[in-house]
Every structure is written in structure tokens, then in C-alpha cells.
Design an enzyme around this catalytic site. Structure first.
Site, PDB file in Angstrom:
ATOM      1  N   HIS A  14     -72.923  52.122 -32.514  1.00  0.00           N
ATOM      2  CA  HIS A  14     -71.991  51.370 -31.674  1.00  0.00           C
ATOM      3  C   HIS A  14     -71.280  52.330 -30.734  1.00  0.00           C
ATOM      4  O   HIS A  14     -71.442  53.546 -30.807  1.00  0.00           O
ATOM      5  CB  HIS A  14     -70.997  50.550 -32.507  1.00  0.00           C
ATOM      6  CG  HIS A  14     -69.961  51.342 -33.226  1.00  0.00           C
ATOM      7  ND1 HIS A  14     -68.713  50.861 -33.502  1.00  0.00           N
ATOM      8  CD2 HIS A  14     -69.973  52.596 -33.734  1.00  0.00           C
ATOM      9  CE1 HIS A  14     -67.993  51.769 -34.149  1.00  0.00           C
ATOM     10  NE2 HIS A  14     -68.744  52.821 -34.314  1.00  0.00           N
ATOM     11  N   CYS A  33     -65.928  58.422 -30.085  1.00  0.00           N
ATOM     12  CA  CYS A  33     -66.486  57.087 -30.335  1.00  0.00           C
ATOM     13  C   CYS A  33     -66.808  56.351 -29.031  1.00  0.00           C
ATOM     14  O   CYS A  33     -67.439  55.302 -29.055  1.00  0.00           O
ATOM     15  CB  CYS A  33     -65.524  56.247 -31.176  1.00  0.00           C
ATOM     16  SG  CYS A  33     -65.303  56.899 -32.838  1.00  0.00           S
ATOM     17  N   HIS A  39     -73.139  56.214 -30.869  1.00  0.00           N
ATOM     18  CA  HIS A  39     -73.088  57.059 -32.069  1.00  0.00           C
ATOM     19  C   HIS A  39     -73.299  56.129 -33.252  1.00  0.00           C
ATOM     20  O   HIS A  39     -73.151  54.916 -33.146  1.00  0.00           O
ATOM     21  CB  HIS A  39     -71.758  57.822 -32.179  1.00  0.00           C
ATOM     22  CG  HIS A  39     -70.579  56.953 -32.461  1.00  0.00           C
ATOM     23  ND1 HIS A  39     -69.974  56.174 -31.493  1.00  0.00           N
ATOM     24  CD2 HIS A  39     -69.907  56.713 -33.613  1.00  0.00           C
ATOM     25  CE1 HIS A  39     -68.968  55.498 -32.032  1.00  0.00           C
ATOM     26  NE2 HIS A  39     -68.910  55.805 -33.319  1.00  0.00           N
ATOM     27  N   HIS A  41     -73.305  55.245 -37.744  1.00  0.00           N
ATOM     28  CA  HIS A  41     -72.646  55.395 -39.039  1.00  0.00           C
ATOM     29  C   HIS A  41     -73.541  54.874 -40.149  1.00  0.00           C
ATOM     30  O   HIS A  41     -74.379  53.997 -39.926  1.00  0.00           O
ATOM     31  CB  HIS A  41     -71.333  54.606 -39.080  1.00  0.00           C
ATOM     32  CG  HIS A  41     -70.315  55.085 -38.103  1.00  0.00           C
ATOM     33  ND1 HIS A  41     -69.555  56.208 -38.304  1.00  0.00           N
ATOM     34  CD2 HIS A  41     -69.929  54.572 -36.907  1.00  0.00           C
ATOM     35  CE1 HIS A  41     -68.745  56.374 -37.280  1.00  0.00           C
ATOM     36  NE2 HIS A  41     -68.953  55.396 -36.404  1.00  0.00           N
ATOM     37  N   ASP A  79     -78.453  45.986 -39.737  1.00  0.00           N
ATOM     38  CA  ASP A  79     -79.063  47.238 -40.176  1.00  0.00           C
ATOM     39  C   ASP A  79     -80.013  47.791 -39.112  1.00  0.00           C
ATOM     40  O   ASP A  79     -80.886  47.077 -38.607  1.00  0.00           O
ATOM     41  CB  ASP A  79     -79.815  47.032 -41.484  1.00  0.00           C
ATOM     42  CG  ASP A  79     -80.271  48.343 -42.113  1.00  0.00           C
ATOM     43  OD1 ASP A  79     -79.547  49.357 -41.964  1.00  0.00           O
ATOM     44  OD2 ASP A  79     -81.331  48.354 -42.758  1.00  0.00           O
ATOM     45  N   HIS A  80     -79.813  49.054 -38.762  1.00  0.00           N
ATOM     46  CA  HIS A  80     -80.596  49.750 -37.746  1.00  0.00           C
ATOM     47  C   HIS A  80     -80.539  49.033 -36.395  1.00  0.00           C
ATOM     48  O   HIS A  80     -81.533  48.958 -35.670  1.00  0.00           O
ATOM     49  CB  HIS A  80     -82.047  49.970 -38.210  1.00  0.00           C
ATOM     50  CG  HIS A  80     -82.136  51.008 -39.267  1.00  0.00           C
ATOM     51  ND1 HIS A  80     -81.939  50.723 -40.597  1.00  0.00           N
ATOM     52  CD2 HIS A  80     -82.372  52.349 -39.189  1.00  0.00           C
ATOM     53  CE1 HIS A  80     -82.065  51.842 -41.300  1.00  0.00           C
ATOM     54  NE2 HIS A  80     -82.324  52.841 -40.482  1.00  0.00           N
ATOM     55  N   GLU A 128     -66.717  52.806 -42.712  1.00  0.00           N
ATOM     56  CA  GLU A 128     -67.434  53.374 -41.580  1.00  0.00           C
ATOM     57  C   GLU A 128     -67.834  54.810 -41.905  1.00  0.00           C
ATOM     58  O   GLU A 128     -68.916  55.271 -41.556  1.00  0.00           O
ATOM     59  CB  GLU A 128     -66.548  53.334 -40.347  1.00  0.00           C
ATOM     60  CG  GLU A 128     -67.217  53.824 -39.085  1.00  0.00           C
ATOM     61  CD  GLU A 128     -66.314  53.706 -37.876  1.00  0.00           C
ATOM     62  OE1 GLU A 128     -66.667  52.949 -36.960  1.00  0.00           O
ATOM     63  OE2 GLU A 128     -65.257  54.373 -37.850  1.00  0.00           O
TER      64      GLU A 128
END
Length: 139
Positions: A14, A33, A39, A41, A79-80, A128
Site C-alpha cells: 500500500h 509510507c 511498500h 507488510h 493477500d498479495h 501491520e
């Protein structure tokens, strides 16, 4: 009252960026960020259901069924993925953990209420990073 928790994991990218602000202000407020190239997490989502055990099963909630709901309704969608670009329920929203956990609640609460006879969704905790997390108890 018993609190039953299920932890699920997902990876996502995100960017925290307010399009109304200059690049300088975004960097000042959001720091790394706000990286224009995103970037990522390794998120941990903990879903907490509260209630009393069903007299026939001894369960507050069937954890296999809870896990299945979480994966189908939330994890498979994030996810991903890029939370800013790929996730329909985050469209037009800042992709902060605070906003993300609220959207997760909106999705999970009705589904969990259908499978829990003597309880309800109590809390969502979204990590996070190991040191940065949010907790949400609904509206």
C-alpha cells in the site's frame, strides 16, 4: 463470557498518500509510507468472537468455519494485493490500517453473526508490523 481468537496472515502493499496534498506534505506526514513505488507488510489479522459455549458442541464458534469465512471474505481479497489499487472495498479510501480494519469489520460481522448462536464478533486486531497494530470493536 469467553473470547475465542483466530489469527490469519496476509501480505499486501500500500501507499499512504493524500492526493489533495503536495508531494512534500505527503512525505512530511507519511514519511516512507508515502513511497511512490509502494511498500509492503506482513499483516496479521486476529478475529475475536465473544460468547458462551453452545451446549451441544461446547464451542463459542467453530474455528474451522471461522477460518474459512475469514479466508474467503477477507484474506483472499487482500493477500498479495495492492490495497490502494486491487481491493474493491478500499476504493477511494486511504489505505491505513485504521480504515482497513473498519472495512474488515463491515464484511465479517454479518457472516460471523450467522455462524455464532450464543455470541458475536467482539474485536478485530490488525498488525501491520510487530510493533504497530490497531484494534477495532465496531461502531
Amino acid at each position: 463470557m469467553i473470547h475465542v481468537c483466530r489469527k490469519e496472515h496476509f501480505n499486501a502493499a500500500h501507499k499512504l498518500w493524500n492526493p489533495k496534498w503536495s508531494e512534500e506534505k505527503n512525505k512530511e506526514v507519511f514519511g516512507p509510507c508515502s513511497n511512490v513505488n509502494w511498500h509492503g507488510h506482513n499483516f496479521e489479522l486476529i478475529v475475536t468472537v465473544k460468547g458462551m459455549p453452545d451446549p451441544e458442541t461446547g464451542f463459542v464458534v467453530d474455528l474451522k468455519e471461522l477460518s474459512s469465512i475469514i479466508k474467503k471474505l477477507v484474506i483472499d481479497k487482500v493477500d498479495h494485493k495492492n490495497l490502494n489499487m486491487d481491493v474493491d472495498f478500499m476504493e477511494g479510501k486511504m489505505a491505513s490500517c485504521e480504515n482497513l480494519v473498519v472495512e474488515f469489520w463491515k464484511i465479517l460481522q454479518p457472516a460471523i453473526n450467522e455462524i455464532v448462536a450464543h455470541g458475536s464478533l467482539y474485536k478485530l486486531t490488525l498488525y501491520e508490523t510487530p510493533r504497530n497494530f490497531v484494534e477495532y470493536y465496531g461502531e
